[in-house]
Design a protein around this motif. Structure first.
Motif, PDB file in Angstrom:
ATOM      1  N   ASN A 188       0.814  -1.162   0.163  1.00 46.05           N
ATOM      2  CA  ASN A 188      -0.092  -0.071   0.087  1.00 46.05           C
ATOM      3  C   ASN A 188       0.987   1.362  -0.056  1.00 46.05           C
ATOM      4  OD1 ASN A 188      -2.555  -1.339   0.126  1.00 46.05           O
ATOM      5  ND2 ASN A 188      -2.386  -1.816   2.300  1.00 46.05           N
ATOM      6  N   ARG A 189       2.014   0.969  -0.204  1.00 49.08           N
ATOM      7  CA  ARG A 189       2.982   2.473  -0.306  1.00 49.08           C
ATOM      8  C   ARG A 189       2.756   3.056  -1.629  1.00 49.08           C
ATOM      9  NH1 ARG A 189       5.665   4.106   4.676  1.00 49.08           N
ATOM     10  NH2 ARG A 189       6.322   2.214   5.715  1.00 49.08           N
ATOM     11  N   LYS A 190       2.755   4.357  -1.889  1.00 40.73           N
ATOM     12  CA  LYS A 190       2.783   5.094  -3.104  1.00 40.73           C
ATOM     13  C   LYS A 190       4.239   5.342  -3.511  1.00 40.73           C
ATOM     14  CE  LYS A 190      -2.102   6.854  -2.382  1.00 40.73           C
ATOM     15  NZ  LYS A 190      -2.959   7.974  -2.659  1.00 40.73           N
ATOM     16  N   VAL A 191       4.496   5.122  -4.806  1.00 46.50           N
ATOM     17  CA  VAL A 191       5.742   4.963  -5.159  1.00 46.50           C
ATOM     18  C   VAL A 191       5.859   5.990  -6.587  1.00 46.50           C
ATOM     19  CG1 VAL A 191       8.104   4.348  -5.506  1.00 46.50           C
ATOM     20  CG2 VAL A 191       6.591   3.169  -3.858  1.00 46.50           C
ATOM     21  N   LEU A 192       6.489   7.063  -6.687  1.00 42.84           N
ATOM     22  CA  LEU A 192       6.716   7.822  -8.037  1.00 42.84           C
ATOM     23  C   LEU A 192       7.969   7.017  -8.753  1.00 42.84           C
ATOM     24  CD1 LEU A 192       6.493   9.790 -10.143  1.00 42.84           C
ATOM     25  CD2 LEU A 192       7.816  11.254  -8.404  1.00 42.84           C
ATOM     26  N   TYR A 250       1.892   7.600 -16.732  1.00 35.70           N
ATOM     27  CA  TYR A 250       1.662   9.116 -17.217  1.00 35.70           C
ATOM     28  C   TYR A 250       2.718   9.263 -18.299  1.00 35.70           C
ATOM     29  CZ  TYR A 250      -0.369   9.029 -12.557  1.00 35.70           C
ATOM     30  OH  TYR A 250      -0.958   8.850 -11.503  1.00 35.70           O
ATOM     31  N   ALA A 251       2.367   9.284 -19.639  1.00 33.89           N
ATOM     32  CA  ALA A 251       3.279   9.483 -20.757  1.00 33.89           C
ATOM     33  C   ALA A 251       3.849  11.165 -21.002  1.00 33.89           C
ATOM     34  CB  ALA A 251       2.550   9.080 -21.984  1.00 33.89           C
ATOM     35  N   VAL A 252       4.866  11.374 -20.893  1.00 30.41           N
ATOM     36  CA  VAL A 252       5.160  12.861 -21.326  1.00 30.41           C
ATOM     37  C   VAL A 252       6.459  12.864 -22.205  1.00 30.41           C
ATOM     38  CG1 VAL A 252       4.648  13.471 -18.806  1.00 30.41           C
ATOM     39  CG2 VAL A 252       6.981  12.693 -19.224  1.00 30.41           C
ATOM     40  N   THR A 253       6.730  13.985 -22.704  1.00 30.24           N
ATOM     41  CA  THR A 253       7.613  14.116 -24.099  1.00 30.24           C
ATOM     42  C   THR A 253       8.862  14.746 -23.327  1.00 30.24           C
ATOM     43  OG1 THR A 253       6.176  14.152 -25.520  1.00 30.24           O
ATOM     44  CG2 THR A 253       8.132  14.802 -26.139  1.00 30.24           C
ATOM     45  N   SER A 254       8.809  15.961 -22.648  1.00 35.15           N
ATOM     46  CA  SER A 254       9.768  16.951 -22.362  1.00 35.15           C
ATOM     47  C   SER A 254      10.193  16.799 -21.017  1.00 35.15           C
ATOM     48  CB  SER A 254       9.360  18.350 -22.922  1.00 35.15           C
ATOM     49  OG  SER A 254       8.415  18.878 -22.176  1.00 35.15           O
ATOM     50  N   GLY A 260       6.642  18.955 -14.482  1.00 35.44           N
ATOM     51  CA  GLY A 260       5.146  19.333 -13.968  1.00 35.44           C
ATOM     52  C   GLY A 260       4.600  18.080 -13.251  1.00 35.44           C
ATOM     53  N   LYS A 261       4.710  16.935 -14.010  1.00 31.41           N
ATOM     54  CA  LYS A 261       4.026  15.586 -13.371  1.00 31.41           C
ATOM     55  C   LYS A 261       4.310  15.233 -12.344  1.00 31.41           C
ATOM     56  CE  LYS A 261       0.763  14.148 -14.990  1.00 31.41           C
ATOM     57  NZ  LYS A 261      -0.622  14.444 -14.771  1.00 31.41           N
ATOM     58  N   CYS A 262       5.833  15.159 -12.077  1.00 30.36           N
ATOM     59  CA  CYS A 262       6.399  14.618 -10.855  1.00 30.36           C
ATOM     60  C   CYS A 262       6.088  15.669  -9.862  1.00 30.36           C
ATOM     61  CB  CYS A 262       7.841  14.571 -11.056  1.00 30.36           C
ATOM     62  SG  CYS A 262       8.444  13.209 -12.056  1.00 30.36           S
ATOM     63  N   LEU A 263       6.228  16.900  -9.996  1.00 31.63           N
ATOM     64  CA  LEU A 263       5.665  18.073  -9.015  1.00 31.63           C
ATOM     65  C   LEU A 263       4.218  17.811  -8.319  1.00 31.63           C
ATOM     66  CD1 LEU A 263       7.276  20.334  -7.513  1.00 31.63           C
ATOM     67  CD2 LEU A 263       6.149  21.746  -9.137  1.00 31.63           C
ATOM     68  N   GLU A 264       3.403  17.424  -9.176  1.00 36.52           N
ATOM     69  CA  GLU A 264       2.168  17.096  -9.009  1.00 36.52           C
ATOM     70  C   GLU A 264       1.906  15.959  -8.103  1.00 36.52           C
ATOM     71  OE1 GLU A 264      -1.831  15.220 -11.517  1.00 36.52           O
ATOM     72  OE2 GLU A 264      -0.445  16.777 -12.533  1.00 36.52           O
ATOM     73  N   ILE A 265       2.750  14.757  -8.485  1.00 37.93           N
ATOM     74  CA  ILE A 265       2.501  13.357  -7.799  1.00 37.93           C
ATOM     75  C   ILE A 265       3.350  13.519  -6.461  1.00 37.93           C
ATOM     76  CG2 ILE A 265       2.831  11.078  -7.972  1.00 37.93           C
ATOM     77  CD1 ILE A 265       2.337  11.422 -11.144  1.00 37.93           C
ATOM     78  N   PHE A 266       4.712  13.945  -6.567  1.00 33.18           N
ATOM     79  CA  PHE A 266       5.523  13.682  -5.369  1.00 33.18           C
ATOM     80  C   PHE A 266       5.172  13.845  -3.996  1.00 33.18           C
ATOM     81  CE2 PHE A 266       8.971  14.845  -2.786  1.00 33.18           C
ATOM     82  CZ  PHE A 266       9.726  13.661  -2.512  1.00 33.18           C
ATOM     83  N   PRO A 267       4.258  15.133  -3.954  1.00 30.67           N
ATOM     84  CA  PRO A 267       3.931  15.221  -2.417  1.00 30.67           C
ATOM     85  C   PRO A 267       2.958  14.332  -1.974  1.00 30.67           C
ATOM     86  CG  PRO A 267       3.748  17.259  -3.657  1.00 30.67           C
ATOM     87  CD  PRO A 267       3.914  16.183  -4.582  1.00 30.67           C
TER      88      PRO A 267
END
Length: 405
Positions: A188-192, A250-254, A260-267
């Motif tokens: 149940n740990r959430k990992v990025l 989460y597919a990204v390109t640049s 932006g996506k990491c900043l949203e998920i990490f906290p």
């Protein structure tokens, strides 16, 4: 953890990979499990029921009718008996039947009656495994609550090379051990996880990129998911994929999109494993139209600016309960550069790999790494498959969480 006393119902379908069922049954028995085997009629063309009956120490079942006196193999009882139903290999045909609720043989009828968890191990050729209908069917059976151990990369029966090989028996047994380990530190740990390259646009056609395939990051995501973690995988352009239900893609390109996506998920996460090869520089002013060659021009200058250092930013945001693992790919002064990066970016440990090691780095299915920790201790691993390296990394993360708790 052993599988002592666990009752495992193994379904074997008509794939060339059915020969691996012999090793799988042997390993399950050796781990202490009780095994019963159901085979489809086509599976017996690849491995005999006698082989699996001898190894499992139980009769192999293939038909509803047991004998001419009217006795039958009760699929309902089989489904109730098992602690887990494992279908390995799973063919596209049986997958389609499972997704549609068809029960024209003993195996699929038992599947529909099973109250226990069901785990499947797809095995098929490259293009079959990538076909939209197969992908849809895998996603559909996962939506029913079934678990998928993704096919592995390697040489296939057709002679092609790619993803489609049934997971190795050792990996399947390890997955089952994780499944039955109720108190694993990653449950149940959430990992990025970040994976793959980033592409920085020069114009609408061209980009600056690197040779990262994403293989290492996807292997880490699979290992984490197997260990019970809820994985949030942010990846750049890659041909890799995973079908495990507890991996969110989460597919990204640049680099900017990945940041932006990491900043949203990490906290919201407990840990981050930053294996992506993120570009350090990006074109300052990408052209809106394709750049044309001009007569008389023998060169072109592109002004580059630094991208945001994702690892450093997340290290700054890191809370006491969080764990961050970084990666360092070096070509000189490897150890010193990695140790400096470990401290500067507030990592719990860093994974160092070198382009100088044969079989390591971008594009390979293997890797040779050294794990370097905050206390300056290190752990050098031999050349291993990337899935084996991923498991070593996950074990270290589990150890850190165990110490924190």
């Amino acid at each position: 953890m052993s599988l002592h006393g666990k009752r495992i119902l193994l379904g074997v379908t008509g794939s060339i990979a059915a020969y691996k069922a012999a090793s799988l049954v042997r390993l399950l028995i050796k781990s202490g499990a009780e095994v019963k085997v159901i085979m489809t009629t086509s599976a017996s063309a690849f491995i005999t029921p006698l082989t699996l009956a001898t190894l499992s120490k139980n009769p192999v079942l293939t038909e509803f009718v047991k004998n001419e006196s009217g006795e039958w193999n009760n699929h309902v009882e089989l489904g109730l008996w098992a602690d887990i139903m494992l279908i390995a290999p799973l063919t596209a045909t049986t997958l389609a039947k499972m997704s549609q609720g068809q029960s024209d043989n003993l195996l699929t009828a038992t599947y529909l009656s099973a109250r226990c968890p069901v785990v499947v191990c797809p095995a098929m050729d490259l293009d079959m495994y990538q076909h939209p209908s197969v992908i849809d069917n895998l996603q559909k059976i996962q939506s029913y609550g079934n678990q998928v151990i993704a096919a592995e990369h390697g040489e296939l029966a057709s002679g092609l090379e790619g993803q489609g090989r049934m997971a190795e028996p050792e990996h399947i047994v390890e997955y089952l051990r994780y499944h039955f380990a109720k108190n694993t530190p990653l449950k149940n740990r959430k990992v990025l996880v970040t994976a793959g390259p980033t592409y920085e646009p020069i114009d609408p056609v061209r980009f600056i990129g690197n040779h990262s395939s994403g293989k290492m990051g996807f292997a880490i995501a699979d290992a984490l998911a197997t260990a019970g973690a809820e994985v949030h995988l942010v990846h750049g352009p890659t041909h890799e994929r995973s079908t495990q239900a507890n991996i969110h893609h989460y597919a990204v390109t640049s680099a900017a999109e990945m940041y932006g996506k990491c900043l949203e998920i990490f906290p919201k996460t407990d840990a981050a494993i930053l294996s992506a090869a993120v570009a350090d520089f990006t074109p300052k002013a990408p052209a809106k139209e394709k750049i044309k060659k001009q007569a008389g021009e023998d060169s072109m200058a592109i002004e580059l600016i630094k991208t945001t250092d994702i690892a450093r930013e997340l290290g700054t945001l890191k809370k006491a309960h969080q764990v961050i693992v970084g990666f360092a790919l070096e070509t000189e002064n490897e150890l010193n550069n990695a140790q400096e990066k470990l401290q500067r970016k507030n990592f719990d440990f860093i994974v160092l790999n070198s382009l100088k090691d044969e079989g390591a780095g971008f594009g390979h299915d293997t890797n040779k790494v050294t794990l370097i920790f905050k206390d300056e201790q290190s752990k050098s691993l031999p050349l291993l498959s990337k899935s084996a390296v991923a498991k070593e990394i996950v074990q270290e993360i589990s150890r850190i969480f165990s110490q924190k708790s």
